[in-house]
Write an enzyme that holds these catalytic residues in place. Structure first.
Site, PDB file in Angstrom:
ATOM      1  N   GLU A 295       0.844  -1.193   0.000  1.00  0.00           N
ATOM      2  CA  GLU A 295       0.000   0.000   0.000  1.00  0.00           C
ATOM      3  C   GLU A 295       0.881   1.246   0.000  1.00  0.00           C
ATOM      4  O   GLU A 295       1.901   1.283   0.700  1.00  0.00           O
ATOM      5  CB  GLU A 295      -0.871  -0.037   1.255  1.00  0.00           C
TER       6      GLU A 295
ATOM      7  N   HIS B  62       2.516   4.641   0.949  1.00  0.00           N
ATOM      8  CA  HIS B  62       2.723   5.331   2.223  1.00  0.00           C
ATOM      9  C   HIS B  62       3.373   6.686   1.985  1.00  0.00           C
ATOM     10  O   HIS B  62       4.288   7.098   2.707  1.00  0.00           O
ATOM     11  CB  HIS B  62       3.574   4.478   3.166  1.00  0.00           C
TER      12      HIS B  62
ATOM     13  N   ASP C 101       3.751  -2.085   5.850  1.00  0.00           N
ATOM     14  CA  ASP C 101       2.776  -2.932   6.551  1.00  0.00           C
ATOM     15  C   ASP C 101       3.208  -4.395   6.589  1.00  0.00           C
ATOM     16  O   ASP C 101       2.656  -5.185   7.375  1.00  0.00           O
ATOM     17  CB  ASP C 101       1.411  -2.834   5.870  1.00  0.00           C
TER      18      ASP C 101
ATOM     19  N   HIS D 250      -1.675  -4.053   9.125  1.00  0.00           N
ATOM     20  CA  HIS D 250      -2.547  -3.282   8.218  1.00  0.00           C
ATOM     21  C   HIS D 250      -3.941  -3.254   8.827  1.00  0.00           C
ATOM     22  O   HIS D 250      -4.627  -4.284   8.898  1.00  0.00           O
ATOM     23  CB  HIS D 250      -2.557  -3.963   6.848  1.00  0.00           C
TER      24      HIS D 250
ATOM     25  N   GLU E 151      -6.904  -2.518   8.029  1.00  0.00           N
ATOM     26  CA  GLU E 151      -8.057  -3.039   7.302  1.00  0.00           C
ATOM     27  C   GLU E 151      -8.165  -4.563   7.335  1.00  0.00           C
ATOM     28  O   GLU E 151      -9.216  -5.138   7.049  1.00  0.00           O
ATOM     29  CB  GLU E 151      -8.025  -2.559   5.842  1.00  0.00           C
TER      30      GLU E 151
ATOM     31  N   HIS F  70      -1.658   7.094   8.908  1.00  0.00           N
ATOM     32  CA  HIS F  70      -1.172   6.391   7.725  1.00  0.00           C
ATOM     33  C   HIS F  70      -0.083   7.199   7.020  1.00  0.00           C
ATOM     34  O   HIS F  70      -0.322   8.314   6.551  1.00  0.00           O
ATOM     35  CB  HIS F  70      -2.318   6.121   6.745  1.00  0.00           C
TER      36      HIS F  70
ATOM     37  N   GLU G 170       4.597   5.335  11.396  1.00  0.00           N
ATOM     38  CA  GLU G 170       5.174   4.361  10.462  1.00  0.00           C
ATOM     39  C   GLU G 170       6.515   4.838   9.905  1.00  0.00           C
ATOM     40  O   GLU G 170       7.441   4.034   9.717  1.00  0.00           O
ATOM     41  CB  GLU G 170       4.192   4.086   9.321  1.00  0.00           C
TER      42      GLU G 170
END
Length: 244
Positions: free
Chosen positions: A25, A27, A36, A112, A114, A168, A173
């Site tokens: 994904e 970032h 992730d 992650h 989700e 995010h 992160e």
């Protein structure tokens, strides 16, 4: 690891298997597509070093669809996701294969947000399947950010914390990646954005205008390697304390 060594270490269900699960994904323009995956994998390895009788399985790299209000959505090239049912069935099949090897305890480390409900479904489905065959298994499911204390949050975000929902690609992160994979972070490309603000609903099809062009939901510019180490040390210690 060769299969003979694996068999010797896991025979009789004497090891816990740690399975990191992440996503590919975006970032932001300053960071690679795979934090992730890399972050839960790193945490898994460090937990296994400090805890008793644990082995780290290769990570599952593809996760459930990026959502606008937690991951920026699927508008960005490189964000590569699977459906919830695909993730659920894939994780179930992998865990079932480990059960067939004789393993009985599992730790899923999620990287992650989700993924969460689909990992729950896979775990629940496996437990029921094994119960039907008189096999007793135990599965721990955790997300590493749940082990970060308010004290650490205050140190990492001295100007105030806007919440996990908009972290995010932000300080959290980015700091961790600066600590474990600095070669995959280019802070000269970090974009300073205000924390995202969303309406109290989702809409389909998703609206790209809800997300900053950078893809991050908050600014990463105050990320540091030191903050990343502080976060990781606490997460690893907390996981070991609860699961050892």
């Amino acid at each position: 690891m060769d299969w003979v060594s694996y068999k010797e270490l896991t025979e009789g269900g004497k090891c816990k298997i740690i399975l990191p699960v992440g996503a590919i994904e975006q970032h932001g323009p300053h960071m690679s597509l795979n934090p992730d995956v890399l972050i839960p994998s790193y945490i898994a390895e460090k937990v296994a070093e400090k805890a008793d009788s644990m082995l780290v399985a290769p990570a599952i790299s593809y996760g459930y669809k990026s959502q606008v209000k937690s991951g920026g959505g699927n508008f960005f090239p490189g964000t590569t996701c699977v459906s919830g049912s695909a993730l659920e069935h894939y994780v179930f099949d992998v865990l079932q294969a480990y059960v067939n090897h004789g393993n009985r305890e599992f730790i899923l480390i999620n990287g992650h947000f989700e993924n969460s409900v689909y990992l729950c479904e896979a775990a629940d489905k496996l437990v029921k399947h094994c119960d039907a065959h008189n096999i007793s298994v135990k599965i721990y499911l955790l997300s590493y950010w749940d082990f970060i204390s308010e004290e650490t949050v205050a140190k990492v975000f001295p100007d105030g914390f806007t919440g996990w929902a908009v972290e995010h690609g932000g300080v959290l992160e980015t700091s961790i990646m600066l600590s474990i994979h600095p070669e995959l972070v280019d802070m000269s490309k970090a974009v300073d954005v205000e924390p995202a603000s969303f309406p109290p609903y989702d809409v389909f099809p998703p609206d790209p205008s809800w997300v900053a062009p950078s893809g991050t939901l908050s600014s990463p510019v105050k990320a540091t390697e030191e903050k990343g180490k502080l976060i990781l040390d606490e997460c690893i210690a907390g996981i070991v304390k609860h699961l050892n």
